[in-house]
Design a protein around this motif. Structure first.
Motif, short mmCIF file in Angstrom:
data_model
loop_
_atom_site.label_atom_id
_atom_site.label_comp_id
_atom_site.label_asym_id
_atom_site.label_seq_id
_atom_site.Cartn_x
_atom_site.Cartn_y
_atom_site.Cartn_z
N TYR B 32 41.18 -10.71 25.60
CA TYR B 32 42.33 -11.58 25.42
C TYR B 32 43.49 -10.91 26.15
N PHE B 34 47.60 -11.13 27.79
CA PHE B 34 48.91 -11.74 27.54
C PHE B 34 49.92 -11.21 28.57
N TYR B 36 54.13 -10.81 28.29
CA TYR B 36 55.35 -10.95 27.51
C TYR B 36 56.53 -10.57 28.39
N LYS B 49 49.10 -16.68 27.74
CA LYS B 49 47.97 -15.88 27.31
C LYS B 49 46.68 -16.48 27.83
N THR B 51 42.64 -16.68 26.84
CA THR B 51 41.62 -16.40 25.82
C THR B 51 40.27 -16.71 26.41
N PHE B 90 55.78 -7.29 30.44
CA PHE B 90 54.68 -6.48 29.91
C PHE B 90 53.39 -7.29 29.91
N ALA B 94 44.44 -7.47 23.78
CA ALA B 94 44.19 -7.37 22.34
C ALA B 94 42.81 -6.74 22.13
N GLY B 96 41.60 -5.54 19.47
CA GLY B 96 41.07 -5.82 18.14
C GLY B 96 41.98 -6.78 17.43
N PHE B 97 41.50 -7.29 16.33
CA PHE B 97 42.28 -8.25 15.56
C PHE B 97 43.61 -7.64 15.13
N GLN B 98 44.68 -8.32 15.45
CA GLN B 98 46.04 -7.93 15.09
C GLN B 98 46.53 -6.70 15.86
N LYS B 99 45.78 -6.28 16.86
CA LYS B 99 46.23 -5.15 17.67
C LYS B 99 46.57 -5.65 19.07
N LEU B 100 47.70 -5.24 19.56
CA LEU B 100 48.14 -5.61 20.91
C LEU B 100 48.55 -4.32 21.61
N PHE B 102 50.15 -2.76 25.00
CA PHE B 102 50.97 -3.16 26.14
C PHE B 102 50.78 -2.21 27.32
N GLY B 103 50.93 -2.75 28.51
CA GLY B 103 51.04 -1.93 29.69
C GLY B 103 52.42 -1.28 29.73
#
Lengths: 115, 112
Positions: B32, B34, B36, B49, B51, B90, B94, B96-100, B102-103
């Motif tokens: 996944y 993204f 931002y 994003k 998916t 940025f 993701a 994992g679940f709920q983990k993001l 960033f570069g």
């Protein structure tokens, strides 16, 4: 209402002080996050609350203590911080629909300076 | 572990010129991804994003990105830059679940 509101916007504290950062959202989101962003660096995940329960703690020092009193509020209690903890602290929320590709809504952050 | 690499900490363009911000990902499974944007003294805002499905993703403010598995890339583009596009961008993955994750970010500078 698609906002995440953080207070205060700026905070200066000494190393012996106790202070709290506050975050509020009224989008019905059930996941809330704390990120730390040092100057000219990307945000780094600190904590995640899912349905008001702590689901992720990224090995953050105990001088940072999160609290989620209800589904709309998220606090970060600060005690005995070090100057290197100075950073922008960002709160975020998401729907928590279990898809793993959720959009995060970020607040504007609290700029913290530890003297 | 999944990660993203953003090439170029600064990109400068003239107003009206093409914007290209580069992001390469590292993942053993379909990720996944993204983009931002962060304006000065503000939080981050999701631009778009990826998916699954369509590899060309359109976002807000005229931005789009294309997922290229063969190149492990997810570059962000906009045909014509505006002064208001000046910000930090940025790329994120993701893992994992709920983990993001960033570069390191790319600062876009737009000159008149």
């Amino acid at each position: 209402d698609t906002e995440v509101t953080q207070t205060p916007k700026h905070l200066v504290m000494g190393m012996t002080n106790k202070k709290s950062l506050k975050c509020e959202q009224h989008m019905g989101h059930r996941a809330m996050y704390w990120y730390k962003q040092k100057a000219k660096k990307p945000p780094e995940l600190m904590f995640v609350y899912s349905y008001e329960k702590l689901s992720i703690n990224e090995s953050v020092p105990s001088r940072f203590s999160p609290e989620c009193p209800n589904s709309s509020l998220l606090n970060l209690h600060l005690h005995a911080l070090q100057p290197e903890d100075s950073a922008l602290y960002l709160c975020a929320s998401s729907r928590n629909d279990g898809q793993g590709n959720e959009k995060l809504f970020f607040g504007s952050g609290t700029q913290l300076s530890v003297l | 572990a999944q990660s993203v690499t953003q090439l170029g900490s600064h990109v400068s363009v003239s107003e009206g010129a093409l914007v290209l911000l580069r992001c390469n990902y590292s993942s053993s499974v379909p990720p996944y991804l993204f983009w931002y944007v962060q304006y000065p003294n503000q939080g981050l805002q999701l631009l778009l994003k990826y998916t699954t499905g369509a590899t060309l993703v359109k976002g807000i403010n005229g931005f789009e990105a294309e997922f290229k598995k063969s190149e492990t890339s997810f570059h962000l583009t906009k045909p014509s830059a505006h002064m208001s596009d000046a910000a930090e961008y940025f790329c994120a993955v993701a893992p994992g679940f709920q983990k993001l994750v960033f570069g390191t970010g790319t600062r876009l500078l737009v000159s008149p």
